[in-house]
Motif scaffolding. Structure first.
Motif, PDB file in Angstrom:
ATOM      1  N   ALA A   1       0.838  -1.201   0.000  1.00 55.78           N
ATOM      2  CA  ALA A   1       0.000   0.000   0.000  1.00 55.78           C
ATOM      3  C   ALA A   1       0.873   1.249   0.000  1.00 55.78           C
ATOM      4  O   ALA A   1       1.961   1.274   0.569  1.00 55.78           O
ATOM      5  CB  ALA A   1      -0.906  -0.009   1.231  1.00 55.78           C
ATOM      6  N   GLY A   2       0.393   2.287  -0.670  1.00 53.60           N
ATOM      7  CA  GLY A   2       1.080   3.559  -0.657  1.00 53.60           C
ATOM      8  C   GLY A   2       2.180   3.717  -1.680  1.00 53.60           C
ATOM      9  O   GLY A   2       2.819   4.768  -1.738  1.00 53.60           O
ATOM     10  N   SER A   3       2.452   2.703  -2.485  1.00 49.96           N
ATOM     11  CA  SER A   3       3.523   2.778  -3.483  1.00 49.96           C
ATOM     12  C   SER A   3       2.965   3.277  -4.808  1.00 49.96           C
ATOM     13  O   SER A   3       2.004   2.711  -5.338  1.00 49.96           O
ATOM     14  CB  SER A   3       4.163   1.402  -3.678  1.00 49.96           C
ATOM     15  OG  SER A   3       4.948   1.373  -4.862  1.00 49.96           O
ATOM     16  N   ALA A   4       3.578   4.314  -5.379  1.00 50.63           N
ATOM     17  CA  ALA A   4       3.119   4.850  -6.661  1.00 50.63           C
ATOM     18  C   ALA A   4       3.356   3.847  -7.782  1.00 50.63           C
ATOM     19  O   ALA A   4       2.500   3.657  -8.660  1.00 50.63           O
ATOM     20  CB  ALA A   4       3.848   6.159  -6.967  1.00 50.63           C
ATOM     21  N   PHE A   5       4.519   3.181  -7.772  1.00 53.87           N
ATOM     22  CA  PHE A   5       4.807   2.193  -8.817  1.00 53.87           C
ATOM     23  C   PHE A   5       3.865   1.005  -8.695  1.00 53.87           C
ATOM     24  O   PHE A   5       3.355   0.492  -9.696  1.00 53.87           O
ATOM     25  CB  PHE A   5       6.261   1.725  -8.725  1.00 53.87           C
ATOM     26  CG  PHE A   5       6.591   0.647  -9.723  1.00 53.87           C
ATOM     27  CD1 PHE A   5       6.760   0.952 -11.070  1.00 53.87           C
ATOM     28  CD2 PHE A   5       6.720  -0.672  -9.318  1.00 53.87           C
ATOM     29  CE1 PHE A   5       7.044  -0.042 -11.997  1.00 53.87           C
ATOM     30  CE2 PHE A   5       7.011  -1.665 -10.235  1.00 53.87           C
ATOM     31  CZ  PHE A   5       7.173  -1.354 -11.586  1.00 53.87           C
ATOM     32  N   ALA A   6       3.627   0.552  -7.473  1.00 54.41           N
ATOM     33  CA  ALA A   6       2.725  -0.579  -7.264  1.00 54.41           C
ATOM     34  C   ALA A   6       1.313  -0.242  -7.735  1.00 54.41           C
ATOM     35  O   ALA A   6       0.631  -1.076  -8.322  1.00 54.41           O
ATOM     36  CB  ALA A   6       2.704  -0.974  -5.790  1.00 54.41           C
ATOM     37  N   ALA A   7       0.870   0.985  -7.485  1.00 58.13           N
ATOM     38  CA  ALA A   7      -0.462   1.399  -7.902  1.00 58.13           C
ATOM     39  C   ALA A   7      -0.599   1.336  -9.420  1.00 58.13           C
ATOM     40  O   ALA A   7      -1.623   0.884  -9.955  1.00 58.13           O
ATOM     41  CB  ALA A   7      -0.754   2.806  -7.407  1.00 58.13           C
ATOM     42  N   LEU A   8       0.446   1.756 -10.134  1.00 57.88           N
ATOM     43  CA  LEU A   8       0.408   1.724 -11.594  1.00 57.88           C
ATOM     44  C   LEU A   8       0.412   0.294 -12.108  1.00 57.88           C
ATOM     45  O   LEU A   8      -0.365  -0.063 -13.000  1.00 57.88           O
ATOM     46  CB  LEU A   8       1.606   2.490 -12.153  1.00 57.88           C
ATOM     47  CG  LEU A   8       1.736   2.527 -13.683  1.00 57.88           C
ATOM     48  CD1 LEU A   8       0.513   3.182 -14.316  1.00 57.88           C
ATOM     49  CD2 LEU A   8       3.009   3.276 -14.085  1.00 57.88           C
ATOM     50  N   ASP A   9       1.269  -0.544 -11.550  1.00 55.08           N
ATOM     51  CA  ASP A   9       1.344  -1.936 -11.973  1.00 55.08           C
ATOM     52  C   ASP A   9       0.030  -2.656 -11.665  1.00 55.08           C
ATOM     53  O   ASP A   9      -0.461  -3.477 -12.454  1.00 55.08           O
ATOM     54  CB  ASP A   9       2.501  -2.620 -11.248  1.00 55.08           C
ATOM     55  CG  ASP A   9       3.065  -3.786 -12.042  1.00 55.08           C
ATOM     56  OD1 ASP A   9       2.839  -3.837 -13.260  1.00 55.08           O
ATOM     57  OD2 ASP A   9       3.721  -4.653 -11.444  1.00 55.08           O
ATOM     58  N   ARG A  10      -0.556  -2.330 -10.518  1.00 48.18           N
ATOM     59  CA  ARG A  10      -1.831  -2.923 -10.125  1.00 48.18           C
ATOM     60  C   ARG A  10      -2.938  -2.503 -11.094  1.00 48.18           C
ATOM     61  O   ARG A  10      -3.783  -3.299 -11.478  1.00 48.18           O
ATOM     62  CB  ARG A  10      -2.171  -2.488  -8.696  1.00 48.18           C
ATOM     63  CG  ARG A  10      -3.446  -3.129  -8.147  1.00 48.18           C
ATOM     64  CD  ARG A  10      -3.594  -2.839  -6.661  1.00 48.18           C
ATOM     65  NE  ARG A  10      -3.563  -1.406  -6.388  1.00 48.18           N
ATOM     66  CZ  ARG A  10      -2.685  -0.828  -5.563  1.00 48.18           C
ATOM     67  NH1 ARG A  10      -1.770  -1.549  -4.956  1.00 48.18           N
ATOM     68  NH2 ARG A  10      -2.730   0.473  -5.350  1.00 48.18           N
ATOM     69  N   ASP A  11      -2.906  -1.231 -11.495  1.00 45.56           N
ATOM     70  CA  ASP A  11      -3.898  -0.742 -12.457  1.00 45.56           C
ATOM     71  C   ASP A  11      -3.796  -1.491 -13.779  1.00 45.56           C
ATOM     72  O   ASP A  11      -4.804  -1.819 -14.409  1.00 45.56           O
ATOM     73  CB  ASP A  11      -3.707   0.751 -12.707  1.00 45.56           C
ATOM     74  CG  ASP A  11      -4.139   1.607 -11.533  1.00 45.56           C
ATOM     75  OD1 ASP A  11      -4.720   1.047 -10.581  1.00 45.56           O
ATOM     76  OD2 ASP A  11      -3.885   2.823 -11.559  1.00 45.56           O
ATOM     77  N   MET A  12      -2.566  -1.781 -14.220  1.00 45.77           N
ATOM     78  CA  MET A  12      -2.377  -2.477 -15.478  1.00 45.77           C
ATOM     79  C   MET A  12      -2.911  -3.907 -15.404  1.00 45.77           C
ATOM     80  O   MET A  12      -3.557  -4.396 -16.326  1.00 45.77           O
ATOM     81  CB  MET A  12      -0.894  -2.488 -15.860  1.00 45.77           C
ATOM     82  CG  MET A  12      -0.312  -1.115 -16.172  1.00 45.77           C
ATOM     83  SD  MET A  12      -1.216  -0.230 -17.471  1.00 45.77           S
ATOM     84  CE  MET A  12      -0.932  -1.314 -18.861  1.00 45.77           C
ATOM     85  N   LEU A  13      -2.662  -4.579 -14.291  1.00 41.15           N
ATOM     86  CA  LEU A  13      -3.187  -5.936 -14.120  1.00 41.15           C
ATOM     87  C   LEU A  13      -4.708  -5.925 -14.097  1.00 41.15           C
ATOM     88  O   LEU A  13      -5.366  -6.806 -14.650  1.00 41.15           O
ATOM     89  CB  LEU A  13      -2.661  -6.550 -12.824  1.00 41.15           C
ATOM     90  CG  LEU A  13      -1.490  -7.527 -12.928  1.00 41.15           C
ATOM     91  CD1 LEU A  13      -1.153  -8.086 -11.563  1.00 41.15           C
ATOM     92  CD2 LEU A  13      -1.798  -8.657 -13.901  1.00 41.15           C
ATOM     93  N   SER A  14      -5.281  -4.915 -13.459  1.00 46.78           N
ATOM     94  CA  SER A  14      -6.733  -4.793 -13.410  1.00 46.78           C
ATOM     95  C   SER A  14      -7.303  -4.557 -14.800  1.00 46.78           C
ATOM     96  O   SER A  14      -8.359  -5.072 -15.149  1.00 46.78           O
ATOM     97  CB  SER A  14      -7.137  -3.648 -12.474  1.00 46.78           C
ATOM     98  OG  SER A  14      -6.662  -3.858 -11.180  1.00 46.78           O
ATOM     99  N   LEU A  15      -6.593  -3.766 -15.598  1.00 46.34           N
ATOM    100  CA  LEU A  15      -7.030  -3.504 -16.967  1.00 46.34           C
ATOM    101  C   LEU A  15      -6.997  -4.777 -17.801  1.00 46.34           C
ATOM    102  O   LEU A  15      -7.916  -5.059 -18.566  1.00 46.34           O
ATOM    103  CB  LEU A  15      -6.125  -2.438 -17.590  1.00 46.34           C
ATOM    104  CG  LEU A  15      -6.428  -2.047 -19.042  1.00 46.34           C
ATOM    105  CD1 LEU A  15      -7.823  -1.454 -19.156  1.00 46.34           C
ATOM    106  CD2 LEU A  15      -5.400  -1.045 -19.548  1.00 46.34           C
ATOM    107  N   ILE A  16      -5.934  -5.565 -17.649  1.00 42.34           N
ATOM    108  CA  ILE A  16      -5.840  -6.836 -18.354  1.00 42.34           C
ATOM    109  C   ILE A  16      -6.975  -7.750 -17.934  1.00 42.34           C
ATOM    110  O   ILE A  16      -7.597  -8.430 -18.752  1.00 42.34           O
ATOM    111  CB  ILE A  16      -4.477  -7.494 -18.079  1.00 42.34           C
ATOM    112  CG1 ILE A  16      -3.354  -6.660 -18.704  1.00 42.34           C
ATOM    113  CG2 ILE A  16      -4.436  -8.918 -18.626  1.00 42.34           C
ATOM    114  CD1 ILE A  16      -1.964  -7.116 -18.315  1.00 42.34           C
ATOM    115  N   ASP A  17      -7.271  -7.760 -16.629  1.00 46.14           N
ATOM    116  CA  ASP A  17      -8.341  -8.619 -16.112  1.00 46.14           C
ATOM    117  C   ASP A  17      -9.698  -8.245 -16.684  1.00 46.14           C
ATOM    118  O   ASP A  17     -10.546  -9.102 -16.910  1.00 46.14           O
ATOM    119  CB  ASP A  17      -8.384  -8.522 -14.579  1.00 46.14           C
ATOM    120  CG  ASP A  17      -9.554  -9.292 -13.986  1.00 46.14           C
ATOM    121  OD1 ASP A  17      -9.527 -10.535 -14.048  1.00 46.14           O
ATOM    122  OD2 ASP A  17     -10.499  -8.647 -13.490  1.00 46.14           O
TER     123      ASP A  17
END
Length: 250
Positions: free
Chosen positions: A129-145
């Motif tokens: 939580a709280g990581s800018a890079f993690a948030a972006l990577d998480r968004d990309m995985l969500s988009l793929i999903d």
């Protein structure tokens, strides 16, 4: 009857009647000496049947099969298939409404709760939580999903599952923190190459293989370009070096 009288009798528009003629659902009637279509009772009965079948949800191709003399599918078979299809749609709608109800019950809605529950759990495990890079990577995985079918989603979950183990999770969180730390660094910073090598080593073999294979796909390239546009130069260099390492190992 003229076409307007026929349409009014059955409850459709004259445009619909002409459309059915063009598709061959209604045969052309005899014409008057003046060249107008002259409809009879049998035409009205046939048009009413077409309308009833359309209201039941049959496609025009299916209606054509039903109406074909001694050909095509039996009406009972077509309606049974339609009923089964509607039942599947009803089940899918019920599942979506149940998911919405669960989301609405959440006290704090966020991106992780709007994806499928199993993916949400995965994202929660592997991204700090709280990581800018993690948030972006998480968004990309969500988009793929979002665009993935059930089989593809299961494959994604299986590939990333090793990253949820306690040691892998801790290592991943630490790497992510270091990725955030180099956001303002120069791409030539010595931390960049070291971080790229550690990220490459951190990825499970199946994830690495899938990543390399997907880089040739146009859709993946678009996602990657989208992600890169949001990253700092040093972070982009990390990903570039990591991909190079993965390709060399493949």
């Amino acid at each position: 009857m003229r076409i307007g009288e026929l349409a009014a009798l059955v409850g459709v528009t004259t445009r619909t009647v002409r459309h059915y003629h063009r598709l061959g659902l209604l045969p052309e009637p005899e014409r008057t000496p003046g060249g107008y279509r002259d409809y009879r009772l049998r035409d009205a009965v046939l048009l009413a049947r077409v309308r009833r079948l359309a209201e039941l949800g049959l496609s025009l191709d299916e209606i054509r099969d039903v109406l074909a003399d001694d050909q095509g599918r039996d009406l009972r078979e077509v309606l049974s298939d339609l009923d089964a299809d509607l039942a599947r749609q009803q089940d899918a709608i019920a599942a979506r409404r149940a998911r919405l109800a669960a989301l609405l019950a959440e006290a704090d809605l966020n991106l992780d709760t709007t994806v499928a529950p199993d993916l949400g759990d995965l994202l929660h495990d592997i991204y700090p939580a709280g990581s800018a890079f993690a948030a972006l990577d998480r968004d990309m995985l969500s988009l793929i999903d979002t665009g993935a079918d059930p089989a593809a989603r299961e494959q994604i979950l299986a590939m990333f599952q090793p990253l949820t183990a306690s040691d892998a999770r801790g290592r991943g969180h630490a790497l992510t923190a270091r990725m955030d730390a180099i956001a303002g660094a120069d791409p030539s910073d010595p931390r960049v190459a070291a971080l790229a090598a550690e990220f490459a080593a951190h990825l499970p073999a199946e994830v690495a293989a899938a990543m390399v294979a997907s880089l040739e796909q146009a859709e993946t390239s678009r996602w990657l370009d989208l992600m890169i546009s949001e990253l700092a130069p040093a972070q982009v260099e990390v990903l570039s070096l990591m991909v190079t390492t993965l390709k060399e190992r493949a």
